[in-house]
Design a protein around this motif. Structure first.
Motif, PDB file in Angstrom:
ATOM      1  N   GLN A  33      66.761 -61.296 -39.625  1.00  0.00           N
ATOM      2  CA  GLN A  33      66.942 -60.923 -41.040  1.00  0.00           C
ATOM      3  C   GLN A  33      68.289 -60.229 -41.218  1.00  0.00           C
ATOM      4  OE1 GLN A  33      64.750 -62.190 -43.064  1.00  0.00           O
ATOM      5  NE2 GLN A  33      63.477 -62.857 -41.340  1.00  0.00           N
ATOM      6  N   THR A  34      68.669 -60.016 -42.464  1.00  0.00           N
ATOM      7  CA  THR A  34      69.993 -59.452 -42.757  1.00  0.00           C
ATOM      8  C   THR A  34      69.916 -58.339 -43.801  1.00  0.00           C
ATOM      9  OG1 THR A  34      70.271 -61.177 -44.437  1.00  0.00           O
ATOM     10  CG2 THR A  34      71.296 -61.583 -42.293  1.00  0.00           C
ATOM     11  N   GLY A  80      61.037 -57.667 -50.137  1.00  0.00           N
ATOM     12  CA  GLY A  80      61.986 -57.861 -49.052  1.00  0.00           C
ATOM     13  C   GLY A  80      62.781 -56.600 -48.808  1.00  0.00           C
ATOM     14  N   SER A  93      66.378 -53.685 -44.423  1.00  0.00           N
ATOM     15  CA  SER A  93      66.852 -52.408 -43.855  1.00  0.00           C
ATOM     16  C   SER A  93      66.470 -51.213 -44.726  1.00  0.00           C
ATOM     17  CB  SER A  93      68.373 -52.432 -43.737  1.00  0.00           C
ATOM     18  OG  SER A  93      68.950 -52.432 -45.042  1.00  0.00           O
ATOM     19  N   GLY A  94      66.187 -51.493 -46.024  1.00  0.00           N
ATOM     20  CA  GLY A  94      65.908 -50.401 -46.958  1.00  0.00           C
ATOM     21  C   GLY A  94      67.139 -49.984 -47.749  1.00  0.00           C
ATOM     22  N   TYR A  95      68.284 -50.627 -47.494  1.00  0.00           N
ATOM     23  CA  TYR A  95      69.525 -50.226 -48.191  1.00  0.00           C
ATOM     24  C   TYR A  95      69.423 -50.468 -49.703  1.00  0.00           C
ATOM     25  CZ  TYR A  95      74.383 -50.173 -49.698  1.00  0.00           C
ATOM     26  OH  TYR A  95      75.548 -49.911 -50.390  1.00  0.00           O
ATOM     27  N   GLU A 102      57.699 -55.316 -47.442  1.00  0.00           N
ATOM     28  CA  GLU A 102      58.378 -56.040 -46.351  1.00  0.00           C
ATOM     29  C   GLU A 102      57.301 -56.657 -45.453  1.00  0.00           C
ATOM     30  OE1 GLU A 102      61.592 -56.938 -45.291  1.00  0.00           O
ATOM     31  OE2 GLU A 102      60.325 -57.912 -43.793  1.00  0.00           O
ATOM     32  N   ARG A 103      57.493 -57.939 -45.078  1.00  0.00           N
ATOM     33  CA  ARG A 103      56.447 -58.592 -44.283  1.00  0.00           C
ATOM     34  C   ARG A 103      56.597 -58.326 -42.780  1.00  0.00           C
ATOM     35  NH1 ARG A 103      58.399 -63.425 -42.130  1.00  0.00           N
ATOM     36  NH2 ARG A 103      56.317 -64.200 -41.679  1.00  0.00           N
ATOM     37  N   ILE A 104      57.804 -57.920 -42.329  1.00  0.00           N
ATOM     38  CA  ILE A 104      58.018 -57.702 -40.888  1.00  0.00           C
ATOM     39  C   ILE A 104      57.894 -56.215 -40.563  1.00  0.00           C
ATOM     40  CG2 ILE A 104      59.648 -58.000 -38.978  1.00  0.00           C
ATOM     41  CD1 ILE A 104      60.775 -60.437 -40.467  1.00  0.00           C
ATOM     42  N   LEU A 121      60.764 -53.850 -39.185  1.00  0.00           N
ATOM     43  CA  LEU A 121      61.801 -53.587 -40.192  1.00  0.00           C
ATOM     44  C   LEU A 121      61.295 -52.569 -41.204  1.00  0.00           C
ATOM     45  CD1 LEU A 121      63.267 -57.141 -41.033  1.00  0.00           C
ATOM     46  CD2 LEU A 121      64.153 -55.414 -39.450  1.00  0.00           C
ATOM     47  N   GLY A 175      53.463 -56.400 -45.840  1.00  0.00           N
ATOM     48  CA  GLY A 175      52.636 -57.554 -46.199  1.00  0.00           C
ATOM     49  C   GLY A 175      53.431 -58.609 -46.933  1.00  0.00           C
ATOM     50  N   GLY A 227      54.929 -60.030 -49.978  1.00  0.00           N
ATOM     51  CA  GLY A 227      55.348 -59.592 -51.311  1.00  0.00           C
ATOM     52  C   GLY A 227      55.400 -60.704 -52.335  1.00  0.00           C
ATOM     53  N   THR A 236      64.650 -60.092 -52.834  1.00  0.00           N
ATOM     54  CA  THR A 236      65.883 -60.174 -52.044  1.00  0.00           C
ATOM     55  C   THR A 236      65.775 -61.234 -50.948  1.00  0.00           C
ATOM     56  OG1 THR A 236      65.274 -58.479 -50.447  1.00  0.00           O
ATOM     57  CG2 THR A 236      66.301 -57.717 -52.481  1.00  0.00           C
ATOM     58  N   ALA A 237      64.974 -62.271 -51.213  1.00  0.00           N
ATOM     59  CA  ALA A 237      64.871 -63.421 -50.315  1.00  0.00           C
ATOM     60  C   ALA A 237      64.718 -64.650 -51.201  1.00  0.00           C
ATOM     61  CB  ALA A 237      63.672 -63.251 -49.380  1.00  0.00           C
ATOM     62  N   ILE A 246      59.043 -65.815 -47.357  1.00  0.00           N
ATOM     63  CA  ILE A 246      57.958 -66.496 -46.657  1.00  0.00           C
ATOM     64  C   ILE A 246      56.633 -65.922 -47.125  1.00  0.00           C
ATOM     65  CG2 ILE A 246      56.906 -66.886 -44.388  1.00  0.00           C
ATOM     66  CD1 ILE A 246      59.786 -66.676 -43.246  1.00  0.00           C
ATOM     67  N   GLY A 247      55.749 -66.786 -47.624  1.00  0.00           N
ATOM     68  CA  GLY A 247      54.465 -66.272 -48.076  1.00  0.00           C
ATOM     69  C   GLY A 247      53.760 -67.221 -49.008  1.00  0.00           C
TER      70      GLY A 247
HETATM   71  N1  SAM Z   1      67.634 -55.968 -49.394  1.00  0.00           N
HETATM   72  C1  SAM Z   1      67.565 -55.886 -47.965  1.00  0.00           C
HETATM   73  C2  SAM Z   1      68.512 -54.881 -47.416  1.00  0.00           C
HETATM   74  O1  SAM Z   1      69.247 -54.253 -48.182  1.00  0.00           O
HETATM   75  O2  SAM Z   1      68.512 -54.685 -46.201  1.00  0.00           O
HETATM   76  C3  SAM Z   1      67.799 -57.221 -47.340  1.00  0.00           C
HETATM   77  C4  SAM Z   1      66.654 -58.116 -47.488  1.00  0.00           C
HETATM   78  S1  SAM Z   1      66.697 -59.507 -46.410  1.00  0.00           S
HETATM   79  C5  SAM Z   1      67.989 -60.475 -47.084  1.00  0.00           C
HETATM   80  C6  SAM Z   1      65.195 -60.292 -46.943  1.00  0.00           C
HETATM   81  C7  SAM Z   1      63.941 -59.622 -46.445  1.00  0.00           C
HETATM   82  O3  SAM Z   1      62.825 -60.231 -47.083  1.00  0.00           O
HETATM   83  C8  SAM Z   1      63.705 -59.763 -44.952  1.00  0.00           C
HETATM   84  O4  SAM Z   1      63.582 -58.497 -44.372  1.00  0.00           O
HETATM   85  C9  SAM Z   1      62.407 -60.547 -44.860  1.00  0.00           C
HETATM   86  O5  SAM Z   1      61.584 -60.201 -43.765  1.00  0.00           O
HETATM   87  C10 SAM Z   1      61.754 -60.186 -46.189  1.00  0.00           C
HETATM   88  N2  SAM Z   1      60.712 -61.110 -46.655  1.00  0.00           N
HETATM   89  C11 SAM Z   1      60.698 -62.465 -46.634  1.00  0.00           C
HETATM   90  N3  SAM Z   1      59.569 -62.928 -47.199  1.00  0.00           N
HETATM   91  C12 SAM Z   1      58.848 -61.838 -47.597  1.00  0.00           C
HETATM   92  C13 SAM Z   1      57.596 -61.657 -48.252  1.00  0.00           C
HETATM   93  N4  SAM Z   1      56.829 -62.677 -48.638  1.00  0.00           N
HETATM   94  N5  SAM Z   1      57.184 -60.399 -48.507  1.00  0.00           N
HETATM   95  C14 SAM Z   1      57.928 -59.323 -48.137  1.00  0.00           C
HETATM   96  N6  SAM Z   1      59.121 -59.440 -47.505  1.00  0.00           N
HETATM   97  C15 SAM Z   1      59.578 -60.672 -47.252  1.00  0.00           C
END
Ligand code: SAM
Length: 223
Positions: free
Chosen positions: A58-59, A85, A88-90, A106-108, A111, A132, A134, A150-151, A207-208
């Motif tokens: 992830q990013t 999503g 990182s929480g930023y 956040e699903r992971i 993180l 879980g 989202g 944010t995904a 993803i979900g």
């Molecule tokens: N905004 C974040 C930051 O500032 O670090 C970056 C978010 S990253 C681009 C997208 C995130 O969405 C990932 O951590 C990924 O695991 C999460 N994600 C993907 N599908 C998800 C879902 N169904 N529910 C919750 N989180 C999800």
């Protein structure tokens, strides 16, 4: 490395230079210490004009994209915001400075736990974090004044539209795996939705249930 100087440069060149005009957004990005949201080895690159890996494939999003999405939500300070999503929480931290309360999912797990720790360290108490899927939103806390995804999703999750308050804004990347359109949806007073296409973007997959299957290479998750 002087992080304050690096952050100031980021604001001038990438955020103001990139065309962001919302002063509250500019101030929030000027305050949140982005280097604390990446691994130590990556901290020197935290204020560069790019997304960075945060583990688990992830990013953390590019600073300009964080600013743009925050600006599009039109936050004034009293809103209840849902973020999908956390990563990182930023972005969560930026939203927490711009609104009254942030609900983030956040699903992971690793993180989510790391993000929680960083947000706590910064004393951001107006954030509820859930682990879980989202893509189905956070029904118990709906309606929201603003929702940020944010995904990248294959299409707009209908549940999120239902969880948006009248006048509320949903900002979400919609499209294929490697390229999406950043879209803002506004729920109008008569219950209709106004859609604005903001521009092309590239996010990891949502993803979900109302997103992609984990192994998907292009088919919609219809479960
Ligand atoms: N905004 C974040 C930051 O500032 O670090 C970056 C978010 S990253 C681009 C997208 C995130 O969405 C990932 O951590 C990924 O695991 C999460 N994600 C993907 N599908 C998800 C879902 N169904 N529910 C919750 N989180 C999800």
């Amino acid at each position: 490395m002087n992080y304050d100087t690096a952050r100031k440069r980021m604001i001038d060149s990438q955020i103001i230079g990139g065309g962001i005009t919302d002063q509250r957004v500019i101030e929030a990005l000027g305050k949140v210490p982005r280097h604390l949201f990446v691994e130590e080895a990556m901290a020197a690159r935290a204020y560069g004009d790019s997304s960075l890996p945060i583990g688990e494939k992830q990013t953390i999003s590019q600073p300009y994209m964080v600013a743009l999405m925050s600006q599009l939500l039109l936050l004034k300070g009293k809103e209840k915001v849902l973020e999908l999503g956390t990563g990182s929480g930023y972005q969560t931290a930026v939203l927490a400075m711009l609104s009254a309360h942030v609900y983030t999912i956040e699903r992971i797990r690793p993180l989510a736990l790391r993000a929680r720790k960083t947000l706590d360290q910064l004393g951001l108490l107006n954030v509820n974090l859930r682990i879980g899927d989202g893509s189905i939103g956070w029904n118990d806390e709906a309606p929201f004044d603003a929702i940020l995804v944010t995904a990248g999703a294959p299409e707009i999750p209908t549940t999120l539209l239902e969880q948006l308050d009248v006048g509320g804004r949903l900002v979400i990347p919609i499209g294929e795996h490697h390229s999406q359109m950043l879209v803002r949806i506004t729920k109008e007073g008569d219950g209709t939705f106004l859609r604005e296409n903001i521009g092309e973007c590239r996010f990891v997959k949502l993803i979900g249930k109302q997103g992609w299957n984990e192994e998907d290479r292009g088919t919609l998750n219809t479960n």
